[in-house]
Motif scaffolding. Structure first.
Motif, mmCIF file in Angstrom:
data_model
loop_
_atom_site.group_PDB
_atom_site.id
_atom_site.type_symbol
_atom_site.label_atom_id
_atom_site.label_comp_id
_atom_site.label_asym_id
_atom_site.label_seq_id
_atom_site.Cartn_x
_atom_site.Cartn_y
_atom_site.Cartn_z
ATOM 1 N N LEU A 192 13.318 6.031 -0.299
ATOM 2 C CA LEU A 192 11.794 5.967 -0.271
ATOM 3 C C LEU A 192 11.366 5.841 -1.669
ATOM 4 C CD1 LEU A 192 11.032 8.571 2.607
ATOM 5 C CD2 LEU A 192 11.073 5.997 2.497
ATOM 6 N N VAL A 193 10.604 4.770 -2.151
ATOM 7 C CA VAL A 193 10.394 4.268 -3.518
ATOM 8 C C VAL A 193 9.053 5.212 -3.524
ATOM 9 C CG1 VAL A 193 11.717 2.592 -3.931
ATOM 10 C CG2 VAL A 193 9.443 2.160 -2.813
ATOM 11 N N ALA A 194 8.401 5.231 -2.429
ATOM 12 C CA ALA A 194 6.638 5.672 -2.817
ATOM 13 C C ALA A 194 6.590 7.065 -3.312
ATOM 14 C CB ALA A 194 5.939 5.555 -1.264
ATOM 15 N N ARG A 195 7.633 7.958 -2.696
ATOM 16 C CA ARG A 195 7.209 9.410 -3.031
ATOM 17 C C ARG A 195 8.226 9.992 -4.309
ATOM 18 N NH1 ARG A 195 4.299 11.844 1.314
ATOM 19 N NH2 ARG A 195 4.070 10.136 2.846
ATOM 20 N N PRO B 71 -12.251 1.804 -2.734
ATOM 21 C CA PRO B 71 -11.647 1.814 -1.388
ATOM 22 C C PRO B 71 -9.991 1.588 -1.328
ATOM 23 C CG PRO B 71 -12.536 -0.388 -1.355
ATOM 24 C CD PRO B 71 -12.897 0.041 -2.809
ATOM 25 N N ILE B 72 -9.539 2.414 -0.551
ATOM 26 C CA ILE B 72 -8.077 2.235 -0.544
ATOM 27 C C ILE B 72 -7.691 1.946 0.832
ATOM 28 C CG2 ILE B 72 -5.925 3.639 -0.169
ATOM 29 C CD1 ILE B 72 -5.775 3.090 -2.885
ATOM 30 N N LEU B 73 -7.066 0.723 1.141
ATOM 31 C CA LEU B 73 -6.513 0.513 2.568
ATOM 32 C C LEU B 73 -4.984 -0.100 2.396
ATOM 33 C CD1 LEU B 73 -8.210 -3.002 3.079
ATOM 34 C CD2 LEU B 73 -8.611 -1.811 1.010
ATOM 35 N N CYS B 74 -4.727 -0.585 3.694
ATOM 36 C CA CYS B 74 -3.252 -1.396 3.740
ATOM 37 C C CYS B 74 -3.427 -2.456 2.519
ATOM 38 C CB CYS B 74 -3.112 -1.671 4.947
ATOM 39 S SG CYS B 74 -1.302 -2.740 4.770
ATOM 40 N N GLN B 75 -2.347 -2.357 1.620
ATOM 41 C CA GLN B 75 -2.544 -3.353 0.507
ATOM 42 C C GLN B 75 -1.654 -4.809 1.014
ATOM 43 O OE1 GLN B 75 -3.932 -2.184 -2.880
ATOM 44 N NE2 GLN B 75 -4.661 -0.930 -1.242
ATOM 45 N N HIS B 76 -1.303 -4.898 2.125
ATOM 46 C CA HIS B 76 -0.685 -6.181 2.898
ATOM 47 C C HIS B 76 0.344 -6.711 1.796
ATOM 48 C CE1 HIS B 76 -3.242 -5.782 6.330
ATOM 49 N NE2 HIS B 76 -3.903 -5.143 5.656
ATOM 50 N N CYS B 77 1.335 -5.869 1.330
ATOM 51 C CA CYS B 77 2.392 -6.129 0.688
ATOM 52 C C CYS B 77 3.185 -7.332 0.832
ATOM 53 C CB CYS B 77 3.361 -4.891 0.190
ATOM 54 S SG CYS B 77 2.650 -3.529 0.062
ATOM 55 N N GLU B 78 3.675 -8.271 -0.076
ATOM 56 C CA GLU B 78 4.352 -9.300 0.231
ATOM 57 C C GLU B 78 5.833 -8.904 0.657
ATOM 58 O OE1 GLU B 78 5.646 -11.922 -3.017
ATOM 59 O OE2 GLU B 78 7.126 -13.223 -1.822
ATOM 60 N N HIS B 79 6.317 -7.499 0.117
ATOM 61 C CA HIS B 79 7.388 -6.887 0.330
ATOM 62 C C HIS B 79 7.111 -5.544 0.941
ATOM 63 C CE1 HIS B 79 9.558 -10.278 -1.926
ATOM 64 N NE2 HIS B 79 8.544 -10.009 -2.856
ATOM 65 N N PRO C 182 3.550 3.431 -0.034
ATOM 66 C CA PRO C 182 3.168 4.251 -1.367
ATOM 67 C C PRO C 182 1.540 4.361 -1.517
ATOM 68 C CG PRO C 182 4.278 2.131 -1.837
ATOM 69 C CD PRO C 182 3.962 2.138 -0.403
ATOM 70 N N TYR C 183 0.981 4.187 -0.379
ATOM 71 C CA TYR C 183 -0.582 4.073 -0.536
ATOM 72 C C TYR C 183 -1.235 4.793 0.386
ATOM 73 C CZ TYR C 183 0.464 -0.218 -3.280
ATOM 74 O OH TYR C 183 1.346 -1.096 -3.921
ATOM 75 N N LYS C 184 -0.601 5.693 1.312
ATOM 76 C CA LYS C 184 -0.959 6.575 2.288
ATOM 77 C C LYS C 184 -2.083 5.786 3.265
ATOM 78 C CE LYS C 184 -1.130 11.348 1.118
ATOM 79 N NZ LYS C 184 -1.801 12.323 0.870
#
Lengths: 411, 264
Positions: free
Chosen positions: A185-188, B123-131, B169-171
């Motif tokens: 888990l890279v996030a934490r 604002p923080i929301l889902c960042q819709h990552c490519e990975h 990683p963005y909660k």
């Protein structure tokens, strides 16, 4: 070594049924908690959107890694050729299956949708270590049952070594997989390190053996079967070695984290400023689960007394649960490093601001579910030893290792 | 004598094991069968609309210098658009705990630079990552990324294990902790599953090119959120990204997020 005779566990029915009733009550508590949580939803637990895995996971992960550790005893006998451990092989295999079943049940019953278990068995994403673990866990059951068969059935004896080697490799993969659930888990900040995998392997050695010794001593004491002092000394010394290994990995884990400046915050939080989690780390993980049991086992007087060996094993288990709490909960409550160089003044959810840890307090249903898993594991073990021949009649030193008495008299 | 007794095969035990195996099969088999039927039906119902294509990649630029302190227009709009305001606190739950447990797709964050003391809002929301790490870890594949870059949860295959929430990683994800009585057709919601921002996918699939949050921000006169197609060089988003320096949150993870921030 004399021929080892295995016999069913034949304590008086009243005591046996009493024990089963007690375990059933514990299981009933867990089942009721699971039904209740599934019915009303997870709001009755202390878990939330920041701490998504709670107390059930402490027990589940502990049981799963202890399962692979419990199998070690069998491996030492049939793979690494230590004949003194061979009579313990069957119980070791039984406990491995029992503990894994208990742990997996807790994990499954804590799902948001446990009714969709069949989905988990029909849809796989092989980039997920979780999906791999489903195979590692079910495969482990099959391998251990095959291993037990080769040990118990005379025609299968010739396969014991090869199946045993396979089982060792499988259990290493299993614990590596479990450690990697967190390690990948890279996030934490507290995760994201490959060292968690070997650390979990060492932890499994220690916790599995501690449970094994306790179950062995209890079963033998209840029925009056003998265990030699040498045998017990061998097992407890091995436990101390594993516990020391866990402490070593704990040290290296923190050293790797403290080496990079970006993790100073995390390390000082766990070691100094984390309140309950700091206490769990120092008192639980290090003192109760590490230094005290090592001290007891190597103590010239205490280390030879059964009561103290039982105490040492119990401490290892309690310390193990504390370690799981720090690793699983502590790592989630610690704020995520989203904005380096900034102080979060407001975060839209309470608790995430000001660098404060997220709130988490376990509730009764969570604890009941976790303890219920332990109940299931012990129930399977209790039924197993009663109906099948898992336990050797005697583990007296002259039976297990005829040279032991000779050595002892020379010494 | 004892040994003799053990040499004999225990017929009773064999019969018991045989019956146990039979009963297990009888219990499990219908479930497997019904599941096959259910999945077959749901795949027949597909094909109502054209699928998403990789010709687009939807994303956002959030200009923190325009994001106003104390304004929560984007949060309110998202809550209304996606039925999040219909969630009810379970009876007996404390307000503080419920705030930690209720689903939130977008939240306002206020930051202070540790050196300069400068305040930023975003604002923080889902960042819709490519990975997306959530997609990587999901055991059943319920977390998935559409061809147009939107990261979604398939609510039919989510088992509620929350591993995606551990991995994000963005909660940005929420677990539905309680029974949901009222919900909108465009944003179904069920106890025990995980969800997060969909970039108002229901609007996009209808051909509308804006999200509730971006719309509300513009309506309030801030214009801090620019929504658009990252793959279209002429889109307002691509132009805005070219015009000002911007970055991704947790750039170190190299997730190539669809949501970018300027002025941070």
């Amino acid at each position: 070594m004399k021929r080892i005779i295995y016999r069913e566990w034949r304590i008086e029915p009243a005591r046996y049924w009493g024990l089963l009733a007690l375990l059933l009550a514990v299981i009933g508590g867990g089942a009721a908690a699971a039904l209740y949580t599934e019915h009303v939803g997870h709001w009755v637990t202390g878990m939330n959107n920041s701490v998504v895995w709670g107390t059930p996971h402490i027990f589940a992960v502990f049981l799963v890694i202890a399962a692979s550790g419990a199998l070690n005893v069998a491996s030492i006998g049939s793979v690494f050729g230590r004949s003194a451990y061979k009579p313990l092989g069957r119980l070791s295999g039984l406990l491995a299956v029992a503990l894994l079943t208990g742990g997996l049940l807790v994990l499954v019953l804590d799902l948001g949708r446990p009714d969709r278990l069949i989905v988990a068995m029909t849809h796989y994403n092989f980039r997920s270590i979780f999906a791999w673990n489903i195979f590692l866990y079910t495969g482990f059951m099959v391998v251990v049952i095959a291993y037990l068969w080769t040990m118990a059935e005379r025609t299968g004896n010739k396969y014991t070594h090869s199946v045993g080697v396979f089982a060792v490799l499988w259990r290493l993969a299993l614990t590596t997989g479990t450690g990697s659930i967190f390690g990948f888990l890279v996030a934490r900040e507290a995760y994201d390190t490959a060292i968690l995998a070997p650390m979990f392997v060492l932890m499994s050695f220690a916790y599995g053996l501690a449970i094994f010794i306790l179950v062995l001593l209890f079963a033998f004491a209840q029925e009056g079967r003998p265990i030699g002092d040498q045998m017990l000394r061998r097992l407890s010394r091995l436990l101390a070695l594993f516990v020391a290994g866990v402490l070593y990995f704990t040290l290296v884990y923190h050293l790797t984290k403290v080496y990079g400046a970006q993790h100073y915050g995390l390390v000082s939080w766990i070691l100094r400023d984390g309140g309950a989690y700091t206490l769990l780390f120092w008192i639980g993980w290090v003192l109760v689960g590490g230094l005290l049991p090592i001290g007891i086992i190597y103590h010239p007087v205490l280390g030879a007394q059964r009561g103290w060996i039982v105490a040492a094993c119990t401490l290892v288990i309690l310390g193990g649960l504390a370690a799981m709490a720090v690793i699983i909960i502590g790592s989630q409550v610690y704020p995520m490093p989203m904005f380096p160089g900034h102080i979060v003044l407001e975060s839209g959810i309470p608790g995430g601001a000001g660098g404060l840890p997220a709130p988490y307090a376990p509730t009764l249903p969570e604890v009941l579910l976790g303890v219920g898993g332990v109940g299931v594991a012990l129930f399977i073990a209790a039924v197993g030893v009663r109906v099948l021949q898992f336990l050797p009649e005697s583990l007296a030193d002259d039976i297990v290792d005829p040279h032991a008495t000779l050595r002892a008299s020379k010494a | 004598m004892m040994n003799d007794a053990h040499e004999k095969i225990d017929q009773e035990r064999r019969r018991f094991l045989g019956t146990a195996a039979g009963v297990t099969t009888a219990v499990v088999a219908p479930g497997v069968f019904l599941h096959t039927v259910a999945t077959a039906q749901s795949s027949d119902a597909e094909g109502r609309t054209e699928g998403a294509t990789s010709a687009h990649r939807w994303g956002m630029l959030i200009d923190t210098t325009k994001c106003a302190d104390g304004c929560d227009a984007c949060v309110t709009a998202c809550n209304r658009e996606n039925g999040l305001d219909l969630q009810a606190k379970p009876e007996g739950q404390s307000e503080a705990e419920w705030l930690q447990q209720r689903s939130a797709w977008i939240r306002k964050v206020k930051l202070q630079d540790q050196v300069s003391g400068r305040i930023s809002n975003l604002p923080i929301l889902c960042q819709h990552c490519e990975h997306p790490p959530c997609v990587d870890v999901c055991p059943t594949g319920a977390s998935f990324k559409r061809a147009d870059g939107i990261v979604l949860v398939d609510r039919h295959t989510c088992i509620g294990c929350r591993y995606c929430m551990m991995a994000c990683p963005y909660k940005a994800r929420s677990f539905i902790h309680a029974e949901v009585e009222e919900k909108l057709t465009r944003a179904p919601r069920g106890k025990g599953c995980v969800e997060s921002c969909t970039l108002c996918v229901h609007r996009l699939d209808r051909g509308e090119l804006t999200t509730a949050c971006a719309e509300a921000c513009a309506k309030d006169g801030h214009g801090a959120i620019v929504f658009g197609d990252l793959k279209d060089p002429d889109s307002a988003l691509s132009q805005a990204l070219r015009a000002q320096p911007n970055r991704q949150i947790r750039e170190d993870l190299k997730l190539n997020t669809g949501v970018r921030y300027a002025g941070l």
